[in-house]
Motif scaffolding. Structure first.
Motif, PDB file in Angstrom:
ATOM      1  N   ASN A  50       0.831  -1.212   0.000  1.00  0.00           N
ATOM      2  CA  ASN A  50       0.000   0.000   0.000  1.00  0.00           C
ATOM      3  C   ASN A  50       0.859   1.254   0.000  1.00  0.00           C
ATOM      4  O   ASN A  50       0.563   2.220  -0.715  1.00  0.00           O
ATOM      5  N   THR A  54       1.017   3.982  -2.999  1.00  0.00           N
ATOM      6  CA  THR A  54       0.725   5.394  -2.740  1.00  0.00           C
ATOM      7  C   THR A  54       1.847   6.286  -3.221  1.00  0.00           C
ATOM      8  O   THR A  54       1.605   7.315  -3.868  1.00  0.00           O
ATOM      9  N   ARG A  57       1.741   6.501  -6.967  1.00  0.00           N
ATOM     10  CA  ARG A  57       0.687   7.402  -7.440  1.00  0.00           C
ATOM     11  C   ARG A  57       1.085   8.862  -7.250  1.00  0.00           C
ATOM     12  O   ARG A  57       0.842   9.704  -8.111  1.00  0.00           O
TER      13      ARG A  57
END
Length: 62
Positions: A50, A54, A57
């Protein structure tokens, strides 16, 4: 779990050796070390995935 943990430790040692030898920067070694958790599928694999997703992104602007 024993095999998974050993893969994580190998990646941690490899990261330390690369930093000590000034072959890679600290952020690069950190990504290598975090990849060890992902590849080993330890209990930390989901949070690490995760975090890496993140950061990806954020960097890519999506």
């Amino acid at each position: 779990m024993i095999v998974s943990l050993s893969i994580t430790i190998v990646f941690a040692i490899l990261s330390a050796v690369l930093i000590r030898g000034r072959r890679v920067s600290l952020p690069t070694a950190l990504v290598l070390w975090l990849s060890g958790f992902t590849l080993a599928s330890t209990g930390m694999a989901d949070p690490v995935n995760n975090i890496l997703a993140t950061v990806t992104r954020i960097v890519s602007g999506h």
